[in-house]
Every structure is written in structure tokens, then in C-alpha cells.
Write an enzyme that holds these catalytic residues in place. Structure first.
Site, PDB file in Angstrom:
ATOM      1  N   SER A  47     -37.281  12.446  24.271  1.00 49.36           N
ATOM      2  CA  SER A  47     -36.211  11.457  24.345  1.00 49.36           C
ATOM      3  C   SER A  47     -36.079  10.699  23.022  1.00 49.36           C
ATOM      4  O   SER A  47     -37.089  10.453  22.347  1.00 49.36           O
ATOM      5  CB  SER A  47     -36.526  10.443  25.454  1.00 49.36           C
ATOM      6  N   PRO A  48     -34.858  10.311  22.633  1.00 47.79           N
ATOM      7  CA  PRO A  48     -34.713   9.432  21.464  1.00 47.79           C
ATOM      8  C   PRO A  48     -35.354   8.080  21.781  1.00 47.79           C
ATOM      9  O   PRO A  48     -34.986   7.442  22.769  1.00 47.79           O
ATOM     10  CB  PRO A  48     -33.202   9.291  21.296  1.00 47.79           C
TER      11      PRO A  48
ATOM     12  N   CYS B 251     -36.655   4.364  20.097  1.00 51.43           N
ATOM     13  CA  CYS B 251     -36.640   3.468  18.940  1.00 51.43           C
ATOM     14  C   CYS B 251     -38.051   3.261  18.402  1.00 51.43           C
ATOM     15  O   CYS B 251     -38.963   2.948  19.148  1.00 51.43           O
ATOM     16  CB  CYS B 251     -36.068   2.113  19.336  1.00 51.43           C
TER      17      CYS B 251
ATOM     18  N   ALA C 117     -32.277   6.302  18.451  1.00 54.18           N
ATOM     19  CA  ALA C 117     -30.957   5.692  18.299  1.00 54.18           C
ATOM     20  C   ALA C 117     -30.755   5.335  16.829  1.00 54.18           C
ATOM     21  O   ALA C 117     -31.447   4.471  16.295  1.00 54.18           O
ATOM     22  CB  ALA C 117     -30.854   4.439  19.155  1.00 54.18           C
TER      23      ALA C 117
ATOM     24  N   GLN D 229     -29.593  10.990  17.983  1.00 47.80           N
ATOM     25  CA  GLN D 229     -28.726  10.139  18.799  1.00 47.80           C
ATOM     26  C   GLN D 229     -28.055   9.125  17.873  1.00 47.80           C
ATOM     27  O   GLN D 229     -28.747   8.456  17.092  1.00 47.80           O
ATOM     28  CB  GLN D 229     -29.568   9.406  19.854  1.00 47.80           C
TER      29      GLN D 229
ATOM     30  N   TYR E 170     -25.504  -1.105  25.335  1.00 46.93           N
ATOM     31  CA  TYR E 170     -25.009  -1.153  23.958  1.00 46.93           C
ATOM     32  C   TYR E 170     -23.485  -1.064  23.956  1.00 46.93           C
ATOM     33  O   TYR E 170     -22.855  -1.074  25.019  1.00 46.93           O
ATOM     34  CB  TYR E 170     -25.700  -0.057  23.132  1.00 46.93           C
TER      35      TYR E 170
ATOM     36  N   ARG F 217     -25.503  10.198  26.295  1.00 47.78           N
ATOM     37  CA  ARG F 217     -26.414   9.492  27.208  1.00 47.78           C
ATOM     38  C   ARG F 217     -25.589   8.363  27.830  1.00 47.78           C
ATOM     39  O   ARG F 217     -24.960   7.578  27.084  1.00 47.78           O
ATOM     40  CB  ARG F 217     -27.656   8.957  26.499  1.00 47.78           C
TER      41      ARG F 217
ATOM     42  N   ARG G   5     -42.042   8.095  27.337  1.00 48.99           N
ATOM     43  CA  ARG G   5     -43.393   7.570  27.161  1.00 48.99           C
ATOM     44  C   ARG G   5     -44.465   8.649  27.314  1.00 48.99           C
ATOM     45  O   ARG G   5     -45.489   8.607  26.606  1.00 48.99           O
ATOM     46  CB  ARG G   5     -43.625   6.407  28.128  1.00 48.99           C
TER      47      ARG G   5
HETATM   48  N1  LIG Z   1     -32.160   2.391  22.168  1.00 51.33           N
HETATM   49  C1  LIG Z   1     -32.375   2.362  23.469  1.00 51.33           C
HETATM   50  O1  LIG Z   1     -31.708   3.023  24.262  1.00 51.33           O
HETATM   51  C2  LIG Z   1     -33.486   1.518  23.923  1.00 51.33           C
HETATM   52  C3  LIG Z   1     -33.868   1.514  25.229  1.00 51.33           C
HETATM   53  N2  LIG Z   1     -34.886   0.750  25.650  1.00 51.33           N
HETATM   54  C4  LIG Z   1     -35.118   0.574  27.034  1.00 51.33           C
HETATM   55  C5  LIG Z   1     -36.451   1.099  27.479  1.00 51.33           C
HETATM   56  C6  LIG Z   1     -37.606   0.391  27.227  1.00 51.33           C
HETATM   57  C7  LIG Z   1     -38.824   0.883  27.697  1.00 51.33           C
HETATM   58  C8  LIG Z   1     -38.865   2.050  28.384  1.00 51.33           C
HETATM   59  C9  LIG Z   1     -37.708   2.753  28.604  1.00 51.33           C
HETATM   60  C10 LIG Z   1     -36.501   2.282  28.146  1.00 51.33           C
HETATM   61  C11 LIG Z   1     -35.718   0.036  24.746  1.00 51.33           C
HETATM   62  C12 LIG Z   1     -34.949  -0.460  23.577  1.00 51.33           C
HETATM   63  C13 LIG Z   1     -34.168   0.661  22.940  1.00 51.33           C
END
Ligand SMILES: NC(=O)C1=CN(Cc2ccccc2)CCC1
Length: 358
Positions: free
Chosen positions: A22-23, A25, A57, A99, A182, A230, A325
Site C-alpha cells: 500500500s502507498p 506516507c 501519497a 499514488q 483529502y 483509491r 502495516r
Molecule cells: N495519505 C494517506 O492516505 C494517509 C492515511 N492515513 C490513515 C491511516 C493511518 C494509520 C493506518 C492506516 C491509515 C495516515 C495518514 C496518511
């Protein structure tokens, strides 16, 4: 029946298995540039056997970054540093994806591990933009500037330019970020969009920004390469976007050339205490979208075990699993899954330099 370690072909791109990273951050860039951290972080997951690795992202403009440390592809100088990473991933058998994103009213905030609150303009932050002048809430309390039609036209063009740079960098797979509260999601949700012009109000008006942006990106992204989105398919809140609406939106995106949908959820409001939090909780909604729209589908969210992933593919609920994760914890998740399921050989996934290891 289909299996996690079967090839997966989408347009002219074939993945060695149905496992995507998954993308996510990393908040580890300076002015958007990827660093050694990104090469090692993403490269090791290609080495570990993933079929597809998607870069986090990556902002389409400087002010579209979530944080000052976000990656970005808003200048041509960003192309070569990303090209090095895309090459390495492909050399080690993974499809290279990226992404592209605009954070909207969530922009100008601190890294997640620094609390994620908005940064004042006097502290290195910047003015934010969104469909309407409504703050997200909680620690993201900055009221954004409501976008003018010129702002909308500029941001759509920023997405197009980011897609062109991604192509120039050699990425084979592009995901447009329409989720997680977003900018694009802020146009989609009535909870954040109270515009009275052609970009607000009715369903058609609320999806207009996404449709126009997607169509413009599709124009410049080659038909032979996968173009995906997404999407937060539900806001989990009364008055927010619903799964039924999202199924109709995905149908229209498919007609406009969408090759795969990455089903996500939520994050348009600070509170998520009502969101189910059990393993694979998004898989049933994703399976319904896959069947109703007849489109290649993936999802993430608490998919951790090889058996769970294998079952979702075998039952044709998903075409691909997207791991977040689980991949942060274990870059070799695909190799370990192959060993556990016995349906593939880790030695076939690992680079020749490691062949003696298994
Ligand atoms: N750029 C994104 O789509 C983000 C998604 N997040 C939610 C998230 C946090 C923790 C676990 C899963 C998703 C975190 C911040 C960045």
C-alpha cells in the site's frame, strides 16, 4: 480457483503475484524529493517478493502536501530521483506504482508521529484550499480557503502534470488519491462540500472534480498501463457519502477508463469510533463493488495473515490484496506467505544474491 501467488495481468502489466504494498506516507522528504530512505524502504519490499509496490501519497503541488516532509512530484527535478527507485523495484521483479495526491484542507500539518496538527503559516505552514471554507476539525482546525474555479482548474492541471512526470519516471502503475478526507474526497462528501456552483450539491456536482480530474489524467496516462483510484466508499456518518453512491461513482469511473478500484473508507471527520475494526473488515464491501461493477478490485485494512489473503483471492472477493502495516512489519511478507501456504517457493521470489538462503 485463483490463488494469491498466481500472476495478475492488468492491461499490459503482469504482476508475479496478487500482493501489493500500500502507498504509505513516510514523511521523510525535503521539498518532495525521495531519499536513500525511500530507496531502501521501497526497494526492500520489491526484494521481499511483492508483486506491486506503490510509492506513498506524492503531492501534485507544494501546497498539496499533507506535511512539509511529504514526497512530491510537482517539479521536473523530482523525476530522476523517483526514476532510480522505479528502476530498482522493477529490476527486482515488482511492478512499480505511485499514488498522486492533494491533501486539501488537511495540508500544512505535522508528521503523524509529531501529532499531525496543523502548522501555522508563521511556523513554516501554508494557507490551505478546499471546496468549502470548513475545517476538518480536531487538531486540523485551520479553515481552508474555498477554491475558486481558477483554483480548481489549476489543481486538475497539477494532477495531469504529476501523471506525466510519473510516466517520465518510468512508473508502470498510477493511483489517483480520491480517499481519506483529502481534496478529492472533500469535493465528494456533503460533510465538507457546501458549494452552490457546479461543483457542489447534487451527486453529479460532488463527483465532478473527481470525474474531470480522472478523465484528464486518463488522457495522458497510456491506455496500456493500469490507471487506478483509491476511494473512501463510505464516510460511516449520516449525511456523508454512502456505499450505494460510491458504486455508481465507480461505474462512471470505469466508463471513463478506470482499470482497478482500491476500496478504502472514512477519514472525512476526526471521529472513527463507530468504524468496525476487525481483520479484513473492508473485504465484504470490496467484494460487493467487484461483483456489482464488474471491475478489478483491491482493498486493505487489517489484512495480516497469508490464509486470510489467500481466502479473499480464492473466493474471488478481491483480485489483489493491498498490505500496509503488515508490510511495514515484514518486507518479506510475500516470501513468508509462500512458505506458509506452500503454494509458491520463496527461492523463486528472492533475488539471485539470496538464492543460497532458502
Ligand atoms: N495519505 C494517506 O492516505 C494517509 C492515511 N492515513 C490513515 C491511516 C493511518 C494509520 C493506518 C492506516 C491509515 C495516515 C495518514 C496518511
Amino acid at each position: 480457483s485463483l490463488s494469491l501467488f498466481d500472476d495478475f495481468q492488468l492491461k499490459d502489466v503482469t504482476m508475479r503475484n496478487r500482493i501489493a504494498v500500500s502507498p504509505m506516507c513516510m514523511y521523510s522528504s525535503e521539498d518532495g524529493f525521495p531519499t536513500d530512505w525511500h530507496l531502501v524502504h521501497l526497494g526492500s519490499r520489491a526484494v521481499g517478493g511483492a508483486g506491486l509496490v506503490i510509492v506513498e501519497a506524492t503531492a501534485v503541488s507544494r501546497d498539496g502536501r499533507i506535511s512539509p516532509a511529504d514526497s512530491g512530484i510537482y517539479t521536473d527535478d523530482h523525476i530522476e530521483p523517483f526514476a532510480r527507485i522505479a528502476r530498482f523495484m522493477q529490476q527486482h521483479g515488482a511492478v512499480s506504482g505511485i499514488q498522486i495526491a492533494h491533501a486539501g484542507r488537511k495540508a500544512s500539518s505535522k508528521k503523524s508521529w509529531e501529532g499531525g496538527a496543523h502548522i501555522d503559516t508563521s511556523d513554516g505552514g501554508w494557507e490551505t484550499i478546499a471546496p468549502s471554507a470548513i475545517a476538518f476539525g480536531g487538531k486540523l482546525d485551520k479553515v481552508p480557503n474555498a477554491m475558486t474555479l481558477d483554483d480548481i482548474a489549476r489543481v486538475k492541471q497539477d494532477f495531469v502534470a504529476a501523471a506525466e512526470r510519473s510516466l517520465a519516471a518510468g512508473f508502470q502503475w498510477l493511483q489517483v488519491h480520491f480517499a481519506h478526507g483529502y481534496l478529492a474526497h472533500e469535493f465528494y462528501s456533503p460533510l465538507s462540500n457546501t458549494r452552490t456552483d457546479q461543483y457542489g450539491g447534487s451527486f453529479e456536482n460532488r463527483i465532478r472534480f473527481m470525474m474531470e480530474t480522472f478523465e484528464a489524467v486518463r488522457e495522458v496516462w497510456p491506455q496500456r498501463l493500469p490507471l487506478t483510484v483509491r476511494l473512501s466508499v463510505t464516510d460511516w456518518v449520516k449525511g456523508g457519502v454512502t456505499l450505494e453512491e460510491s458504486i455508481e461513482l465507480i461505474r462512471r469511473l470505469k466508463s471513463a477508463g478506470l482499470d482497478m478500484i482500491d476500496v478504502s473508507h472514512g477519514m472525512i471527520v476526526p471521529d472513527h469510533s463507530n468504524v468496525p475494526a476487525e481483520p479484513g473488515f473492508m473485504i465484504p464491501d470490496a467484494a460487493r463493488i467487484r461483483r456489482d461493477v464488474d471491475i478489478a478490485t483491491t482493498t486493505s485494512w487489517m489484512i495480516n495473515s497469508p490464509e486470510q489473503a489467500e481466502r479473499a483471492i480464492q473466493k474471488e472477493q478481491l483480485d489483489m490484496v493491498t498490505l500496509g502495516r503488515a508490510m511495514l512489519r515484514d518486507p518479506y511478507w510475500p516470501c513468508h506467505a509462500a512458505e506458509k501456504l506452500g503454494t509458491a517457493k520463496a527461492s523463486d521470489l528472492l533475488p539471485i544474491q539470496y538464492a543460497r538462503a532458502v
